[in-house]
Design an enzyme around this catalytic site. Sequence first.
Site, mmCIF file in Angstrom:
data_model
loop_
_atom_site.group_PDB
_atom_site.id
_atom_site.type_symbol
_atom_site.label_atom_id
_atom_site.label_comp_id
_atom_site.label_asym_id
_atom_site.label_seq_id
_atom_site.Cartn_x
_atom_site.Cartn_y
_atom_site.Cartn_z
ATOM 1 N N GLY A 179 0.811 -1.209 0.000
ATOM 2 C CA GLY A 179 0.000 0.000 0.000
ATOM 3 C C GLY A 179 0.848 1.264 0.000
ATOM 4 C CE1 TYR B 37 -10.817 1.873 6.969
ATOM 5 C CE2 TYR B 37 -11.551 4.149 7.223
ATOM 6 C CZ TYR B 37 -10.529 3.216 7.129
ATOM 7 O OH TYR B 37 -9.223 3.639 7.193
#
Length: 284
Positions: free
Chosen positions: A10, A125
């Site tokens: 990432g 989330y």
Amino acid sequence: MKILVTGYTGQLGYDVVEQGIKNGLNMVGVGSKDLDITNEKEVSFFINKTKPDAIIHCAAYTAVDKAEIDKENCWNVNVEGTKNITKAAHNINAKLMYISTDYVFDGLGNTAFKENDVPAPVGYYGLSKYEGEKIVQQIMDKWFILRISWVFGANGNNFVNTMLRLAETLDEINVVADQVGSPTYTFDLSKLLLDIIQSDAYGVYHASNEGFCSWSEFALEIFRQANIEVKVNAITTEEYPTRAVRPKNSRMSKQKLLDSGFTPMPKWQDAVERYINELSEEVK
């Protein structure tokens, strides 16, 4: 110092590993193909074998809208995965840094959220990341929690890249103007994370580039720095409906960083300029 970084593929994980290598640290970066953090036995075996002095846990399920309907996968990665990493870190007495988010807050008001404000996430989330925070604090003795926001960096998709891509085919773009926060350049953030992880100043921190802006102001600065003529239409959150509720106020106080003697990150406008220069160099 040997530092294990999850989420190496990432934006943030990549920059942390690269920055650590430049600083002469022994960095071990793993992505989801190298280590399934949702598998407790696999995580325990890998961390016992690797024996890092510290772990920076960047791996996360970050698809904010998808999380509202893909709750099981989101929970498995952000909660169960974090629990597996945390237990393994505790078992070898390693330091643990957990990367969290501004989405743990409800986004109400217009003042900056403090490090000790009680989270109240409005989306799944954010809820999953807050559950991860609680697990880290319950299990670990030597822990850091870093809440970050509006991240952009070279190794991934982000708002800056999206705006530049849209500008290739559009003369005007609608961008939300009533959500306010701080952009965060992973190059700058990675330096700060490595400074913190090498200290014993444990606790909760907020980390982003200095200053606040709306998404539309962010877009305007991107186009200004890139010398692109695009009309930015400032719209409301209600005019840009999304599956997940976004916090309108993502301002976060970084007082804990200052109190602990860490150097604040540069202003967000400066970060945008350096990132766009970096992108220009890559094109060359």
